[in-house]
Design a protein around this motif. Structure first.
Motif, PDB file in Angstrom:
ATOM      1  N   ASP A 255      -4.707   0.964   2.998  1.00 43.49           N
ATOM      2  CA  ASP A 255      -4.771   2.049   1.682  1.00 43.49           C
ATOM      3  C   ASP A 255      -6.184   2.255   1.257  1.00 43.49           C
ATOM      4  O   ASP A 255      -6.773   1.843   1.743  1.00 43.49           O
ATOM      5  CB  ASP A 255      -4.639   0.817   0.179  1.00 43.49           C
ATOM      6  CG  ASP A 255      -4.759   2.104  -1.202  1.00 43.49           C
ATOM      7  OD1 ASP A 255      -3.759   2.722  -2.036  1.00 43.49           O
ATOM      8  OD2 ASP A 255      -5.195   1.866  -1.654  1.00 43.49           O
TER       9      ASP A 255
ATOM     10  N   PRO B 253       0.890  -1.360   0.060  1.00 51.07           N
ATOM     11  CA  PRO B 253      -0.225   0.146   0.220  1.00 51.07           C
ATOM     12  C   PRO B 253       0.368   1.470  -0.334  1.00 51.07           C
ATOM     13  O   PRO B 253       1.835   1.099   0.809  1.00 51.07           O
ATOM     14  CB  PRO B 253      -0.685  -0.627   1.118  1.00 51.07           C
ATOM     15  CG  PRO B 253      -0.987  -2.054   1.881  1.00 51.07           C
ATOM     16  CD  PRO B 253       0.436  -1.849   0.963  1.00 51.07           C
ATOM     17  N   ARG B 254       0.615   1.682  -0.496  1.00 52.51           N
ATOM     18  CA  ARG B 254       0.875   4.010  -1.468  1.00 52.51           C
ATOM     19  C   ARG B 254       1.434   4.203   0.590  1.00 52.51           C
ATOM     20  O   ARG B 254       2.644   4.831   0.605  1.00 52.51           O
ATOM     21  CB  ARG B 254       0.581   4.303  -1.605  1.00 52.51           C
ATOM     22  CG  ARG B 254       1.440   5.838  -2.436  1.00 52.51           C
ATOM     23  CD  ARG B 254       2.618   5.622  -2.929  1.00 52.51           C
ATOM     24  NE  ARG B 254       3.325   6.658  -2.236  1.00 52.51           N
ATOM     25  CZ  ARG B 254       4.777   6.316  -2.951  1.00 52.51           C
ATOM     26  NH1 ARG B 254       5.374   5.418  -3.442  1.00 52.51           N
ATOM     27  NH2 ARG B 254       6.049   7.778  -3.091  1.00 52.51           N
TER      28      ARG B 254
ATOM     29  N   ASN C 175      -2.212   0.737   8.543  1.00 55.63           N
ATOM     30  CA  ASN C 175      -1.310   1.458   7.347  1.00 55.63           C
ATOM     31  C   ASN C 175      -2.407  -0.057   6.009  1.00 55.63           C
ATOM     32  O   ASN C 175      -1.860  -0.294   5.418  1.00 55.63           O
ATOM     33  CB  ASN C 175      -0.137   0.394   6.687  1.00 55.63           C
ATOM     34  CG  ASN C 175       0.470   1.603   7.996  1.00 55.63           C
ATOM     35  OD1 ASN C 175       0.835   2.181   8.210  1.00 55.63           O
ATOM     36  ND2 ASN C 175       1.554   1.105   8.790  1.00 55.63           N
TER      37      ASN C 175
ATOM     38  N   GLU D 179      -5.677  -1.754   9.436  1.00 60.16           N
ATOM     39  CA  GLU D 179      -5.285  -2.586   8.219  1.00 60.16           C
ATOM     40  C   GLU D 179      -5.896  -4.300   8.298  1.00 60.16           C
ATOM     41  O   GLU D 179      -5.866  -4.277   8.933  1.00 60.16           O
ATOM     42  CB  GLU D 179      -4.130  -2.545   7.956  1.00 60.16           C
ATOM     43  CG  GLU D 179      -3.129  -3.149   9.136  1.00 60.16           C
ATOM     44  CD  GLU D 179      -1.494  -2.755   8.678  1.00 60.16           C
ATOM     45  OE1 GLU D 179      -1.039  -4.097   7.665  1.00 60.16           O
ATOM     46  OE2 GLU D 179      -0.574  -2.111   9.085  1.00 60.16           O
TER      47      GLU D 179
END
Length: 238
Positions: free
Chosen positions: A226, A16-17, A224, A194
């Motif tokens: 996305d 994920p970014r 975390n 997440e």
């Protein structure tokens, strides 16, 4: 950053970014790799040898296991502070096994009567298979990734597996069950969790683990996710 040194983090290209941005925000470098065709261990060893740096493995490292064992200490401290009495069971996600190994060590030392239950994504069930066989095994080839990107290691760690043989048992959860747990965390608990950190709650909500009349501790770790995936999940589009 705290130690005034540099760091390069080897991360899957499909991470994920938000995880990549987190590393960059702390001043680290990111080296991406293809999790299906490249070895992060080999890449890490090459970087360490060429740069003269210290290789810190994500889970198969005694200091990492020891540090993550403090989660087990926090669980017991919080249970005591709440007057919850002896814990009947602890649920934690399992992949390479560092976090759950640390928790196993804490429970073995301070609450040996408390079973620890591992939870894995359905297709990434290497801990389940390994415990049944009594040796480290890889899971079957996977045709599509799980939304639990943090739990996609293909087999348990060399250091973690012997510790995690203490596990009471392991259950698996589907991506749909994990998505429901992520949504529930947001709606009911007001937490952004997440997918890989929500598997324990998914096991509980889906009835994979019996919790009636049992004092149960769940480990929800990591936020975390996305943003687009999170929006789809909480809006019922997953």
């Amino acid at each position: 950053r705290r130690m005034g040194t540099s760091a390069i983090i080897v991360m899957p290209a499909d991470s994920p970014r938000v995880k990549v941005e987190g590393v960059l925000a702390f001043g680290g470098e990111v080296r991406t790799y293809d999790r299906y065709t490249e070895s992060r261990e080999a890449i890490g060893e090459e970087i360490a040898s060429t740069r003269g740096s210290v290789l810190v493995r994500p889970f198969d490292d005694p200091f990492v296991i020891e540090g993550q064992g403090t989660v087990g200490l926090e669980i017991l401290e919080q249970a005591e502070a709440l007057g919850a009495g002896p814990l009947d069971q602890v649920l934690c996600g399992a992949s390479g096994g560092g976090l759950i190994a640390g928790i196993n060590l804490s429970m073995a030392a301070l609450s040996p009567g408390t079973p620890v239950i591992g939870v894995e994504p359905e297709a990434y069930n290497d801990t389940l298979l390994s415990l049944a066989a009594g040796e480290r095994l890889t899971h079957a080839p996977v045709t599509r990734p799980s939304i639990c990107d943090a739990l996609m290691t293909d087999r348990p760690g060399e250091l973690t597996f012997p510790i995690n043989r203490r596990l009471d048992h392991v259950v698996t959860v589907s991506d749909a069950e994990v998505a429901e747990a992520v949504a529930y965390s947001f709606r009911a608990l007001k937490l952004v969790v997440e997918p890989g950190g929500a598997v324990s709650l998914a096991a509980l909500l889906s009835g994979k683990v019996e919790a009636k009349d049992r004092t149960t501790a769940l480990v929800l770790s990591g936020g975390n996710i996305d943003p687009a995936l999170f929006a789809d999940i909480i809006n019922g589009r997953f």
